[in-house]
Design an enzyme around this catalytic site. Structure first.
Site, PDB file in Angstrom:
ATOM      1  N   GLY A 226       0.796  -1.222   0.000  1.00 24.04           N
ATOM      2  CA  GLY A 226       0.000   0.000   0.000  1.00 24.04           C
ATOM      3  C   GLY A 226       0.829   1.273   0.000  1.00 24.04           C
ATOM      4  O   GLY A 226       2.033   1.249  -0.227  1.00 24.04           O
TER       5      GLY A 226
ATOM      6  N   LYS B  77      12.547  -3.253  -8.717  1.00 26.95           N
ATOM      7  CA  LYS B  77      13.038  -2.479  -7.571  1.00 26.95           C
ATOM      8  C   LYS B  77      13.500  -3.405  -6.438  1.00 26.95           C
ATOM      9  O   LYS B  77      14.482  -3.133  -5.762  1.00 26.95           O
ATOM     10  CB  LYS B  77      11.915  -1.553  -7.108  1.00 26.95           C
ATOM     11  CG  LYS B  77      12.048  -0.979  -5.733  1.00 26.95           C
ATOM     12  CD  LYS B  77      12.963   0.213  -5.748  1.00 26.95           C
ATOM     13  CE  LYS B  77      13.028   0.982  -4.447  1.00 26.95           C
ATOM     14  NZ  LYS B  77      12.559   0.365  -3.261  1.00 26.95           N
TER      15      LYS B  77
ATOM     16  N   SER C 166       9.421   4.844  -3.996  1.00 33.97           N
ATOM     17  CA  SER C 166       9.269   3.950  -2.855  1.00 33.97           C
ATOM     18  C   SER C 166       8.315   4.612  -1.863  1.00 33.97           C
ATOM     19  O   SER C 166       8.343   5.834  -1.691  1.00 33.97           O
ATOM     20  CB  SER C 166      10.627   3.735  -2.173  1.00 33.97           C
ATOM     21  OG  SER C 166      10.442   3.188  -0.875  1.00 33.97           O
TER      22      SER C 166
ATOM     23  N   HIS D  64       3.924   0.931  -8.143  1.00 30.39           N
ATOM     24  CA  HIS D  64       2.859  -0.064  -7.927  1.00 30.39           C
ATOM     25  C   HIS D  64       1.849  -0.035  -9.087  1.00 30.39           C
ATOM     26  O   HIS D  64       1.406  -1.069  -9.575  1.00 30.39           O
ATOM     27  CB  HIS D  64       2.071   0.244  -6.649  1.00 30.39           C
ATOM     28  CG  HIS D  64       2.884   0.248  -5.388  1.00 30.39           C
ATOM     29  ND1 HIS D  64       3.145   1.396  -4.676  1.00 30.39           N
ATOM     30  CD2 HIS D  64       3.458  -0.763  -4.693  1.00 30.39           C
ATOM     31  CE1 HIS D  64       3.840   1.089  -3.593  1.00 30.39           C
ATOM     32  NE2 HIS D  64       4.069  -0.208  -3.579  1.00 30.39           N
TER      33      HIS D  64
ATOM     34  N   ARG E 193       8.649   4.531   1.114  1.00 27.81           N
ATOM     35  CA  ARG E 193       9.485   5.054   2.208  1.00 27.81           C
ATOM     36  C   ARG E 193      10.101   6.414   1.864  1.00 27.81           C
ATOM     37  O   ARG E 193      10.645   7.066   2.758  1.00 27.81           O
ATOM     38  CB  ARG E 193      10.593   4.066   2.565  1.00 27.81           C
ATOM     39  CG  ARG E 193      10.066   2.798   3.217  1.00 27.81           C
ATOM     40  CD  ARG E 193      11.179   1.915   3.746  1.00 27.81           C
ATOM     41  NE  ARG E 193      10.683   0.879   4.635  1.00 27.81           N
ATOM     42  CZ  ARG E 193      10.472  -0.397   4.287  1.00 27.81           C
ATOM     43  NH1 ARG E 193      10.703  -0.793   3.054  1.00 27.81           N
ATOM     44  NH2 ARG E 193      10.012  -1.267   5.173  1.00 27.81           N
TER      45      ARG E 193
HETATM   46  P1  AMP Z   1       5.772  -2.795  -1.745  1.00 28.72           P
HETATM   47  O1  AMP Z   1       4.470  -2.105  -1.540  1.00 28.72           O
HETATM   48  O2  AMP Z   1       6.956  -1.943  -1.444  1.00 28.72           O
HETATM   49  O3  AMP Z   1       5.828  -4.152  -1.081  1.00 28.72           O
HETATM   50  O4  AMP Z   1       5.888  -3.092  -3.290  1.00 28.72           O
HETATM   51  C1  AMP Z   1       4.894  -3.847  -3.951  1.00 28.72           C
HETATM   52  C2  AMP Z   1       5.391  -4.210  -5.334  1.00 28.72           C
HETATM   53  O5  AMP Z   1       5.671  -3.010  -6.054  1.00 28.72           O
HETATM   54  C3  AMP Z   1       6.699  -5.006  -5.286  1.00 28.72           C
HETATM   55  O6  AMP Z   1       6.674  -6.002  -6.295  1.00 28.72           O
HETATM   56  C4  AMP Z   1       7.733  -3.948  -5.592  1.00 28.72           C
HETATM   57  O7  AMP Z   1       8.902  -4.469  -6.191  1.00 28.72           O
HETATM   58  C5  AMP Z   1       6.983  -3.064  -6.566  1.00 28.72           C
HETATM   59  N1  AMP Z   1       7.570  -1.732  -6.601  1.00 28.72           N
HETATM   60  C6  AMP Z   1       7.871  -0.932  -5.534  1.00 28.72           C
HETATM   61  N2  AMP Z   1       8.464   0.207  -5.955  1.00 28.72           N
HETATM   62  C7  AMP Z   1       8.548   0.109  -7.304  1.00 28.72           C
HETATM   63  C8  AMP Z   1       9.072   0.961  -8.326  1.00 28.72           C
HETATM   64  N3  AMP Z   1       9.632   2.145  -8.042  1.00 28.72           N
HETATM   65  N4  AMP Z   1       8.990   0.559  -9.600  1.00 28.72           N
HETATM   66  C9  AMP Z   1       8.427  -0.654  -9.916  1.00 28.72           C
HETATM   67  N5  AMP Z   1       7.912  -1.490  -9.003  1.00 28.72           N
HETATM   68  C10 AMP Z   1       7.976  -1.125  -7.715  1.00 28.72           C
END
Ligand code: AMP
Length: 284
Positions: A24, A142, A178, A30, A180
């Protein structure tokens, strides 16, 4: 909670299902996964779950950013059909005691820096695969090691699905998007561009024909050292399949790093020769 953004009929499983797992606080990274899934699958499901088992005791679980109403709007706009937003107690009810451990490829990099992280990731992704039975699951480059771990898990446990890796979406100045990044002050946000700069310095050296790992790692360390706010946790030039640190590259390279800027831990990577992308898993 299961949110239906669109009408989903009872023949859900007779057509291709795409799954996009997330934690989220969504951004374009995402949403690029969701749009890719939308263009390739008849049905698209996403999950929003800040998975407690993948956070270490001193990590940012409690303050991880959340905005469910905004996320649901964005997912609807991206064409997602349904969203699973479970409570931790639904995913991990009392007496939960089964975890998935992927062995070798979790030993290095993020796995070494964050003990238990990939056990949590593999377990929650395994649960999501079982819940949705997707034909295709979408992940971002990423988190390159995460992709390697999930492909390994899916292969080892015989899931009949494709793991699709989507390119990293970046801000105009190169910082990988990100959730974060919200933690960064304006000064830290400017400093954070050093990760992508360092990766690109090593990329140029790789493209000039250098196939030894150490000069690539050294170039990244030197570039990171030019930014006083950046505290590298690791820099790596690894084999893209085994994730072992490279002596000499035989089948491409995964350049990656984890860097603290203030209290915020950022990761980024680049890889050649697209081994991670090409090695699409198809078990049928
Ligand atoms: P997360 O919410 O951080 O767990 O990310 C969910 C999905 O989105 C994971 O497969 C991540 O690798 C992908 N993701 C996060 N940041 C990026 C980004 N900047 N570009 C592409 N995919 C991303």
């Amino acid at each position: 909670m299961l949110v239906l953004l669109k009408f989903v009929n009872s023949r859900w499983h007779t057509r291709h299902v795409g799954l996009v797992p997330t934690m989220g606080y969504l951004h374009e990274g995402h949403l690029s996964l969701c749009r890719r899934a939308r263009s390739e699958c008849a049905h698209v499901a996403a999950s929003i779950f800040v998975n407690p088992t993948q956070f270490g005791p001193n990590e940012d679980l409690a303050r991880y950013p959340r905005d469910l109403p905004r996320d649901l709007r964005l997912l609807e706009q991206a064409g997602v059909d349904l969203v699973l937003t479970p409570d931790p107690g639904e995913m991990y009810p009392p007496n939960f005691q089964t975890y998935v451990t992927v062995e070798q490829v979790t030993q290095s990099l993020e796995g070494a820096a964050r003990p238990g992280h990939f056990r949590g990731v593999a377990t929650v992704v395994a649960k999501l695969f079982n819940i949705f039975q997707p034909d295709r699951a979408y992940f971002g480059q990423k988190d390159a090691q995460q992709v390697v771990v999930i492909k390994q898990m899916a292969r080892d446990l015989d899931w009949a699905l494709d793991v699709i890796v989507c390119p990293t979406v970046r801000e105009p100045d190169g910082l990988a998007m990100s959730s974060r990044n919200i933690y960064l002050t304006p000064e830290q946000r400017r400093a954070a561009t050093v990760l992508y700069r360092a990766l690109n310095v090593a990329k140029a050296i790789w493209e000039s024909g250098q196939r030894e790992g150490e000069p690539l790692r050294q170039a990244m360390r030197e570039t990171l050292a030019t930014e006083s706010l950046a505290r590298p946790e690791y820099v790596s030039a690894a084999d893209p399949i085994s994730l072992d640190e490279l002596g000499i590259a035989r089948r491409g390279v995964l350049l990656s790093m984890a860097v603290r800027i203030g209290a915020t831990r950022l990761i980024d990577n680049l890889f050649w020769n697209d081994v991670l992308l090409q090695e699409r898993l198809v078990v049928r």
